[in-house]
Design a protein around this motif. Sequence first.
Motif, PDB file in Angstrom:
ATOM      1  N   LEU A 283      -8.297   2.048   6.653  1.00 53.95           N
ATOM      2  CA  LEU A 283      -6.830   1.875   6.820  1.00 53.95           C
ATOM      3  C   LEU A 283      -6.374   3.138   7.459  1.00 53.95           C
ATOM      4  O   LEU A 283      -5.109   3.078   7.773  1.00 53.95           O
TER       5      LEU A 283
ATOM      6  N   THR B 103      -5.119   7.436   7.501  1.00 55.38           N
ATOM      7  CA  THR B 103      -4.112   8.209   6.452  1.00 55.38           C
ATOM      8  C   THR B 103      -2.845   8.591   7.468  1.00 55.38           C
ATOM      9  O   THR B 103      -2.790   8.327   8.489  1.00 55.38           O
TER      10      THR B 103
ATOM     11  N   CYS C 102       0.752  -1.235  -0.152  1.00 51.28           N
ATOM     12  CA  CYS C 102      -0.011  -0.107   0.089  1.00 51.28           C
ATOM     13  C   CYS C 102       0.815   1.338  -0.115  1.00 51.28           C
ATOM     14  O   CYS C 102       0.506   2.203  -0.903  1.00 51.28           O
ATOM     15  N   LEU C 103       1.962   1.070   0.948  1.00 54.44           N
ATOM     16  CA  LEU C 103       2.948   2.464   0.850  1.00 54.44           C
ATOM     17  C   LEU C 103       3.630   2.580  -0.508  1.00 54.44           C
ATOM     18  O   LEU C 103       3.754   3.756  -0.755  1.00 54.44           O
TER      19      LEU C 103
ATOM     20  N   SER D 150      -5.303   9.307  -6.160  1.00 53.63           N
ATOM     21  CA  SER D 150      -4.937   8.325  -4.960  1.00 53.63           C
ATOM     22  C   SER D 150      -6.212   8.074  -4.103  1.00 53.63           C
ATOM     23  O   SER D 150      -6.739   9.378  -3.773  1.00 53.63           O
ATOM     24  N   TRP D 151      -6.294   7.121  -3.614  1.00 52.17           N
ATOM     25  CA  TRP D 151      -7.511   6.826  -2.743  1.00 52.17           C
ATOM     26  C   TRP D 151      -6.891   5.785  -1.640  1.00 52.17           C
ATOM     27  O   TRP D 151      -6.503   4.973  -1.795  1.00 52.17           O
ATOM     28  N   LEU D 152      -7.131   5.990  -0.364  1.00 52.92           N
ATOM     29  CA  LEU D 152      -6.838   4.928   0.699  1.00 52.92           C
ATOM     30  C   LEU D 152      -8.326   4.744   1.385  1.00 52.92           C
ATOM     31  O   LEU D 152      -9.092   5.770   1.915  1.00 52.92           O
ATOM     32  N   SER D 153      -8.837   3.573   1.688  1.00 47.04           N
ATOM     33  CA  SER D 153      -9.908   3.175   2.367  1.00 47.04           C
ATOM     34  C   SER D 153      -9.845   4.028   3.870  1.00 47.04           C
ATOM     35  O   SER D 153      -8.985   3.779   4.587  1.00 47.04           O
TER      36      SER D 153
ATOM     37  N   LEU E 274       0.874   3.994  -2.994  1.00 49.56           N
ATOM     38  CA  LEU E 274       0.558   5.499  -2.578  1.00 49.56           C
ATOM     39  C   LEU E 274       1.465   6.431  -3.180  1.00 49.56           C
ATOM     40  O   LEU E 274       1.486   7.423  -3.433  1.00 49.56           O
TER      41      LEU E 274
ATOM     42  N   TRP F 165       1.873  12.089  -1.550  1.00 48.95           N
ATOM     43  CA  TRP F 165       0.832  11.026  -2.108  1.00 48.95           C
ATOM     44  C   TRP F 165      -0.604  11.726  -1.957  1.00 48.95           C
ATOM     45  O   TRP F 165      -1.489  11.626  -2.682  1.00 48.95           O
ATOM     46  N   ARG F 166      -0.844  12.243  -0.935  1.00 47.69           N
ATOM     47  CA  ARG F 166      -2.210  13.067  -0.830  1.00 47.69           C
ATOM     48  C   ARG F 166      -2.640  14.028  -1.591  1.00 47.69           C
ATOM     49  O   ARG F 166      -3.656  14.289  -1.828  1.00 47.69           O
TER      50      ARG F 166
END
Length: 91
Positions: A89, A91, A61-62, A83-86, A65, A77-78
Amino acid sequence: MPSHLHLVAMIEPGGKTLNLFVQSIKKRSTLAARQTLNGPLWQRGFYDSFIDRDKALLEVCLYVLNNPVKAGIVKDWREYPHSWLSPELGT
């Protein structure tokens, strides 16, 4: 990334197979891009990796991202709009 896609997904037991999942993503995105598309959007096939340990999942994941950061597109990455992270998980 402009030239490729990284995706980390969990396939539930009894759910779609990975092939059907990827096929669905390719079909829906191609239909959505058809108005502006000039030529093929996807290559044939795909490359997959299965992750079976939590530590490896975090590392993958890292990596995904931070791919736009490594490419010099953004500094964090933000900042990358694709980009999207659940929320599960964090941030």
